[in-house]
Write a protein that holds these residues in place. Structure first.
Motif, PDB file in Angstrom:
ATOM      1  N   ASP A 182      41.694  37.778  42.258  1.00 20.92           N
ATOM      2  CA  ASP A 182      41.583  37.250  43.222  1.00 20.92           C
ATOM      3  C   ASP A 182      39.749  36.641  43.217  1.00 20.92           C
ATOM      4  OD1 ASP A 182      43.625  36.468  44.601  1.00 20.92           O
ATOM      5  OD2 ASP A 182      43.100  37.845  45.901  1.00 20.92           O
ATOM      6  N   LEU A 183      38.982  38.253  42.477  1.00 23.08           N
ATOM      7  CA  LEU A 183      37.834  37.393  42.082  1.00 23.08           C
ATOM      8  C   LEU A 183      37.135  36.814  40.971  1.00 23.08           C
ATOM      9  CD1 LEU A 183      34.567  38.241  42.834  1.00 23.08           C
ATOM     10  CD2 LEU A 183      34.623  40.206  41.659  1.00 23.08           C
ATOM     11  N   SER A 184      37.778  37.555  40.270  1.00 24.23           N
ATOM     12  CA  SER A 184      38.459  36.397  38.495  1.00 24.23           C
ATOM     13  C   SER A 184      38.965  35.257  39.073  1.00 24.23           C
ATOM     14  CB  SER A 184      39.213  37.150  37.496  1.00 24.23           C
ATOM     15  OG  SER A 184      39.107  37.937  37.018  1.00 24.23           O
ATOM     16  N   LYS A 185      39.404  34.612  39.707  1.00 21.71           N
ATOM     17  CA  LYS A 185      39.993  32.970  39.938  1.00 21.71           C
ATOM     18  C   LYS A 185      38.533  32.620  41.359  1.00 21.71           C
ATOM     19  CE  LYS A 185      43.770  30.556  42.669  1.00 21.71           C
ATOM     20  NZ  LYS A 185      44.590  30.804  43.911  1.00 21.71           N
ATOM     21  N   LEU A 186      38.129  33.250  41.550  1.00 22.52           N
ATOM     22  CA  LEU A 186      37.055  32.437  41.504  1.00 22.52           C
ATOM     23  C   LEU A 186      35.639  32.939  40.848  1.00 22.52           C
ATOM     24  CD1 LEU A 186      36.329  34.241  45.753  1.00 22.52           C
ATOM     25  CD2 LEU A 186      36.753  32.051  45.277  1.00 22.52           C
ATOM     26  N   ALA A 187      35.350  33.351  40.112  1.00 27.58           N
ATOM     27  CA  ALA A 187      34.423  33.048  38.517  1.00 27.58           C
ATOM     28  C   ALA A 187      34.472  31.538  38.175  1.00 27.58           C
ATOM     29  CB  ALA A 187      34.739  34.551  38.657  1.00 27.58           C
ATOM     30  N   GLY A 188      36.293  31.531  38.677  1.00 25.75           N
ATOM     31  CA  GLY A 188      37.142  30.480  37.311  1.00 25.75           C
ATOM     32  C   GLY A 188      36.584  29.594  38.239  1.00 25.75           C
ATOM     33  N   LEU A 189      36.859  29.269  39.208  1.00 27.08           N
ATOM     34  CA  LEU A 189      36.591  28.008  39.441  1.00 27.08           C
ATOM     35  C   LEU A 189      35.699  27.677  39.314  1.00 27.08           C
ATOM     36  CD1 LEU A 189      39.008  28.577  42.869  1.00 27.08           C
ATOM     37  CD2 LEU A 189      39.893  26.984  41.007  1.00 27.08           C
ATOM     38  N   ILE A 190      34.183  28.543  40.211  1.00 28.09           N
ATOM     39  CA  ILE A 190      33.064  28.055  40.453  1.00 28.09           C
ATOM     40  C   ILE A 190      32.957  27.431  38.357  1.00 28.09           C
ATOM     41  CG2 ILE A 190      30.904  29.150  40.151  1.00 28.09           C
ATOM     42  CD1 ILE A 190      31.871  28.259  43.197  1.00 28.09           C
ATOM     43  N   GLU A 191      32.876  28.429  37.511  1.00 29.60           N
ATOM     44  CA  GLU A 191      32.565  28.034  37.081  1.00 29.60           C
ATOM     45  C   GLU A 191      33.200  26.423  36.152  1.00 29.60           C
ATOM     46  OE1 GLU A 191      31.384  32.035  33.688  1.00 29.60           O
ATOM     47  OE2 GLU A 191      34.198  31.400  34.337  1.00 29.60           O
ATOM     48  N   LEU A 192      34.409  26.385  36.349  1.00 30.83           N
ATOM     49  CA  LEU A 192      34.820  24.907  36.084  1.00 30.83           C
ATOM     50  C   LEU A 192      34.113  23.856  37.026  1.00 30.83           C
ATOM     51  CD1 LEU A 192      36.858  23.283  34.082  1.00 30.83           C
ATOM     52  CD2 LEU A 192      38.366  23.911  36.001  1.00 30.83           C
ATOM     53  N   LYS A 193      34.461  24.045  38.133  1.00 28.25           N
ATOM     54  CA  LYS A 193      33.930  22.614  39.060  1.00 28.25           C
ATOM     55  C   LYS A 193      32.485  22.639  38.742  1.00 28.25           C
ATOM     56  CE  LYS A 193      33.585  21.219  43.654  1.00 28.25           C
ATOM     57  NZ  LYS A 193      34.178  20.707  44.678  1.00 28.25           N
ATOM     58  N   PHE A 194      31.881  23.218  38.563  1.00 27.72           N
ATOM     59  CA  PHE A 194      29.957  22.827  38.519  1.00 27.72           C
ATOM     60  C   PHE A 194      29.320  23.463  36.766  1.00 27.72           C
ATOM     61  CE2 PHE A 194      30.832  24.647  42.897  1.00 27.72           C
ATOM     62  CZ  PHE A 194      30.448  23.625  43.541  1.00 27.72           C
ATOM     63  N   SER A 195      30.226  23.690  36.011  1.00 25.12           N
ATOM     64  CA  SER A 195      29.914  23.600  34.072  1.00 25.12           C
ATOM     65  C   SER A 195      28.769  24.336  34.253  1.00 25.12           C
ATOM     66  CB  SER A 195      29.653  22.702  33.904  1.00 25.12           C
ATOM     67  OG  SER A 195      30.269  21.583  33.740  1.00 25.12           O
ATOM     68  N   LEU A 196      29.236  25.818  35.016  1.00 23.57           N
ATOM     69  CA  LEU A 196      27.931  26.806  35.208  1.00 23.57           C
ATOM     70  C   LEU A 196      28.556  28.551  34.620  1.00 23.57           C
ATOM     71  CD1 LEU A 196      25.255  27.706  36.933  1.00 23.57           C
ATOM     72  CD2 LEU A 196      26.993  28.003  38.954  1.00 23.57           C
ATOM     73  N   PRO A 197      28.200  28.656  34.007  1.00 24.70           N
ATOM     74  CA  PRO A 197      28.735  29.546  33.118  1.00 24.70           C
ATOM     75  C   PRO A 197      27.753  30.173  34.187  1.00 24.70           C
ATOM     76  CG  PRO A 197      26.922  28.363  31.693  1.00 24.70           C
ATOM     77  CD  PRO A 197      27.206  27.631  32.436  1.00 24.70           C
ATOM     78  N   LEU A 198      28.686  31.820  34.313  1.00 19.98           N
ATOM     79  CA  LEU A 198      28.036  33.074  34.814  1.00 19.98           C
ATOM     80  C   LEU A 198      28.337  34.286  33.651  1.00 19.98           C
ATOM     81  CD1 LEU A 198      30.680  32.900  38.146  1.00 19.98           C
ATOM     82  CD2 LEU A 198      28.086  32.481  37.855  1.00 19.98           C
ATOM     83  N   SER A 199      27.017  35.335  33.873  1.00 19.20           N
ATOM     84  CA  SER A 199      26.629  35.810  33.125  1.00 19.20           C
ATOM     85  C   SER A 199      27.468  37.102  33.413  1.00 19.20           C
ATOM     86  CB  SER A 199      25.293  36.153  33.142  1.00 19.20           C
ATOM     87  OG  SER A 199      24.627  34.662  32.502  1.00 19.20           O
ATOM     88  N   TYR A 200      27.713  37.267  35.028  1.00 20.26           N
ATOM     89  CA  TYR A 200      27.882  38.315  35.499  1.00 20.26           C
ATOM     90  C   TYR A 200      29.231  38.069  36.384  1.00 20.26           C
ATOM     91  CZ  TYR A 200      23.102  40.531  34.123  1.00 20.26           C
ATOM     92  OH  TYR A 200      22.049  40.208  33.456  1.00 20.26           O
ATOM     93  N   VAL A 201      30.205  38.939  36.583  1.00 22.95           N
ATOM     94  CA  VAL A 201      31.369  38.766  37.311  1.00 22.95           C
ATOM     95  C   VAL A 201      31.559  40.471  37.766  1.00 22.95           C
ATOM     96  CG1 VAL A 201      33.322  38.222  38.179  1.00 22.95           C
ATOM     97  CG2 VAL A 201      31.662  36.967  36.517  1.00 22.95           C
ATOM     98  N   SER A 202      30.905  40.678  38.908  1.00 20.91           N
ATOM     99  CA  SER A 202      30.732  42.272  39.349  1.00 20.91           C
ATOM    100  C   SER A 202      31.499  42.510  40.286  1.00 20.91           C
ATOM    101  CB  SER A 202      29.085  42.365  39.467  1.00 20.91           C
ATOM    102  OG  SER A 202      29.102  44.037  39.575  1.00 20.91           O
ATOM    103  N   GLY A 203      32.614  43.319  39.899  1.00 24.98           N
ATOM    104  CA  GLY A 203      33.837  43.822  40.095  1.00 24.98           C
ATOM    105  C   GLY A 203      34.033  44.702  41.499  1.00 24.98           C
ATOM    106  N   GLY A 204      32.762  45.398  41.438  1.00 25.31           N
ATOM    107  CA  GLY A 204      32.279  46.481  42.538  1.00 25.31           C
ATOM    108  C   GLY A 204      31.980  47.750  41.684  1.00 25.31           C
ATOM    109  N   ASN A 205      32.227  49.196  41.625  1.00 22.94           N
ATOM    110  CA  ASN A 205      31.525  50.011  41.507  1.00 22.94           C
ATOM    111  C   ASN A 205      32.144  51.173  41.260  1.00 22.94           C
ATOM    112  OD1 ASN A 205      33.064  50.903  44.238  1.00 22.94           O
ATOM    113  ND2 ASN A 205      31.971  49.862  45.185  1.00 22.94           N
ATOM    114  N   SER A 206      31.729  52.452  41.438  1.00 20.29           N
ATOM    115  CA  SER A 206      32.699  53.811  40.414  1.00 20.29           C
ATOM    116  C   SER A 206      33.969  53.947  41.799  1.00 20.29           C
ATOM    117  CB  SER A 206      31.787  54.671  40.886  1.00 20.29           C
ATOM    118  OG  SER A 206      30.552  55.134  40.725  1.00 20.29           O
ATOM    119  N   ALA A 207      34.476  53.112  42.461  1.00 18.73           N
ATOM    120  CA  ALA A 207      35.607  52.821  43.235  1.00 18.73           C
ATOM    121  C   ALA A 207      36.625  52.308  41.997  1.00 18.73           C
ATOM    122  CB  ALA A 207      35.679  52.367  44.360  1.00 18.73           C
TER     123      ALA A 207
END
Length: 367
Positions: A182-207
């Motif tokens: 779901d987070l990956s999908k959100l990142a893809g939508l933002i990149e596509l809709k706004f032509s905005l490359p995201l350097s960081y898609v930070s999925g969480g932590n030690s968990a």
């Protein structure tokens, strides 16, 4: 075996070589699928010695929730990119723009303020937008994310460089395969809709260890924020040890200041203890009760595990009481404890606990 007395009544011994080993192995482990690590330094209060170990072992982005810690690392010459790990307070925006390269954000009012300050200094402050994915700590609701981005793109003093999500901190929600997708999908939508490359898609932590180990597709997740797994060698859903990592890089040690045979149950009518609790006691008969020179002001006592076969009975603000069982603890003896995450956080934050670094030669493990 009980060690001889040392100058500090309570101290933490920090094995630099074991931290270096854990950092190097986790960089390799997550890097095998293209995920970069942010080293979280809040646990150790931005300790520059540990920060430099991170950098020398492949972690070049350091994240902390306190601007004071970021300033401390910068002043010590730590050569890294610095991330403020939480949404800035409106009262600290000037310091955030001056000291942090990137900050994590969830509020438009704050982002507008960052933009104004950045323009004043003729710079652009980079931001990662945190998205609420179920753990119910910080985050923009997913349905609001597009509108949020649209408003930020009108500002000239800030630049969106990524999105992220938090897991297993407040609500204990697991970073599952679905959550990551779901987070990956959100990142893809933002990149596509706004032509905005995201350097960081930070999925969480030690968990995220179990997810990463099992997944065949990390999607757009390219960053994780790691603290506990580096310091204590564990994943944080079940606190299981990660194969190949050290779990004993930190040892808490304190001195016995009293050791006497006493009853196991108080004598007299009881009320509340020092912290407003109504204590309960089990009658064990006469026992050797030892007192060590720390208490709840110094450390999360419930987060300590003795290395000897003894039991922590409880604590006041500056005394911790032990049932020594069959161990003949005497005044002046040093007792060792393994801290969990909460205890380590308190130990490193306490000005009353001496920090002693061991195994520092060449940043490698000594034999």
């Amino acid at each position: 075996m009980i060690a001889t007395a040392a100058p500090a009544t309570s101290r933490v011994e920090i094995n630099i070589g074991k931290i270096a080993h854990n950092a190097e192995k986790l960089v390799q482990f997550y890097g095998s699928k293209g995920i970069e690590i942010m080293g979280v330094t809040k646990t150790v209060c931005g300790d520059p010695n540990i920060a430099k170990i991170f950098v020398s072992n492949g972690i070049h982005i350091l994240a902390d929730s306190k601007i004071e810690n970021i300033k401390k690392m910068r002043d010590a010459g730590v050569n890294a990119q610095f991330v403020l790990l939480r949404s800035p307070a409106l009262s600290e925006l000037d310091a955030v723009v001056k000291s942090a390269d990137i900050s994590m954000n969830t509020e438009l009012a704050v982002i507008r303020g960052l933009s104004t300050i950045a323009e004043k200094y003729n710079t652009v402050h980079e931001i990662i937008l945190m998205v609420e994915m179920g753990d119910l700590r910080e985050g923009i609701m997913p349905a609001d994310l597009e509108g949020f981005v649209q408003e930020i793109l009108k500002l000239s003093g800030v630049k969106i460089v990524g999105i992220g999500a938090n897991f297993a901190c407040f609500g204990g929600v697991k970073p599952s395969e679905k959550k990551m997708a779901d987070l990956s999908k959100l990142a893809g939508l933002i990149e596509l809709k706004f032509s905005l490359p995201l350097s960081y898609v930070s999925g969480g932590n030690s968990a995220n260890y179990n997810w990463f180990t099992a997944t065949e597709n990390i999607g757009k997740i390219n960053n994780l924020r790691l603290g506990e797994s580096i310091y204590l060698g564990r994943e944080t859903l079940d606190r299981k040890a990660i194969p190949g990592l050290f779990t004993d890089a930190f040892t808490f040690i304190s001195e016995v200041i009293e050791s006497k045979i006493k009853p196991s149950v108080p004598d007299g009518e009881t009320g509340q203890d020092a912290f407003g609790n109504q204590p309960k006691f089990r009658d064990r008969g006469l026992i050797r009760r030892a007192i060590v020179a720390f208490g709840s002001q110094d450390v999360l006592v419930t987060g300590l595990t003795p290395e000897l076969d003894i039991e922590i009975l409880g604590s006041s603000s500056d005394h911790t009481i032990l049932d020594a069982k069959d161990v003949n603890l005497q005044v002046g003896d040093q007792v060792k404890f393994s801290p969990n995450y909460g205890a380590l956080l308190a130990i490193m934050s306490s000005s009353y606990i001496t920090k002693k670094y061991t195994n520092v030669k060449d940043n490698h493990i000594l034999t």
